[in-house]
Design an enzyme around this catalytic site. Structure first.
Site: not given
Length: 189
Positions: A18, A20
């Protein structure tokens, strides 16, 4: 085709990472943006639930508006979650893993996320930008590294998931947790 073992390569495993709050410590800049707009003094540590409007007086629309603004206008200010994040992704790749960057986001932020990844020399075999509500667990990977419990809760064997520690997931029970991508690298065999 001959039966020579050299004609077949071993299966390559994919690590989905991922962006963020796993690669990019975006909540530091998001909190600063919130403080400037709301004359407040919150920190990332104050965001103790993923559903930000349950913690702060803000609408879901404004949460996304602030994220979009931070990525479009302040992307250069977003620090990596650890120094040398690009080198860590290269080491994971050298261990024999395919690196898939997988991130749900608003379309207008895509170019800025790509620039951020380039600026920090993050290695990736592919970039997957998700715009709809399809769970990350439905995408092709062997291991997912994510900070959001809602993204890893549906991951089932043979896939696995590593939860990246953040203030909003401290109360979530998950067997494999890390506080850095370097720590995740050590858990990858």
């Amino acid at each position: 085709m001959s039966g020579d073992n050299n004609t077949f390569s071993r299966a390559v495993k994919t690590v989905a990472i991922d962006v963020d709050s796993v690669l990019a410590d975006v909540m530091l800049v998001w909190a600063d943006e919130y403080n400037m707009r709301r004359n407040a003094k919150i920190t990332k540590q104050d965001i103790i639930r993923w559903d930000i409007p349950t913690v702060l007086p803000i609408t879901p629309e404004d949460v996304y508006k602030y994220f979009s603004h931070v990525w479009k206008s302040r992307w250069r200010e977003i620090p990596p979650t650890e120094p040398g994040i690009g080198a860590v992704t290269k080491r994971i790749h050298r261990k024999g893993y395919r690196i898939s960057i997988i991130t749900k986001r608003e379309r207008p932020t895509v170019a800025y996320v790509a620039k951020w990844l380039d600026m920090h020399k993050v290695f990736a075999d592919d970039l997957l930008f998700i715009y709809d509500a399809v769970p990350k667990a439905n995408y092709p990977f062997d291991v997912l590294i994510d900070d959001a419990p809602k993204n890893i809760i549906d991951v089932v064997k043979p896939k696995s998931a590593i939860l990246f520690n953040q203030p909003w997931n401290r109360d979530f029970d998950w067997p494999i947790r890390v506080s850095s991508l370097s720590e995740a690298e050590e858990k990858l065999l």
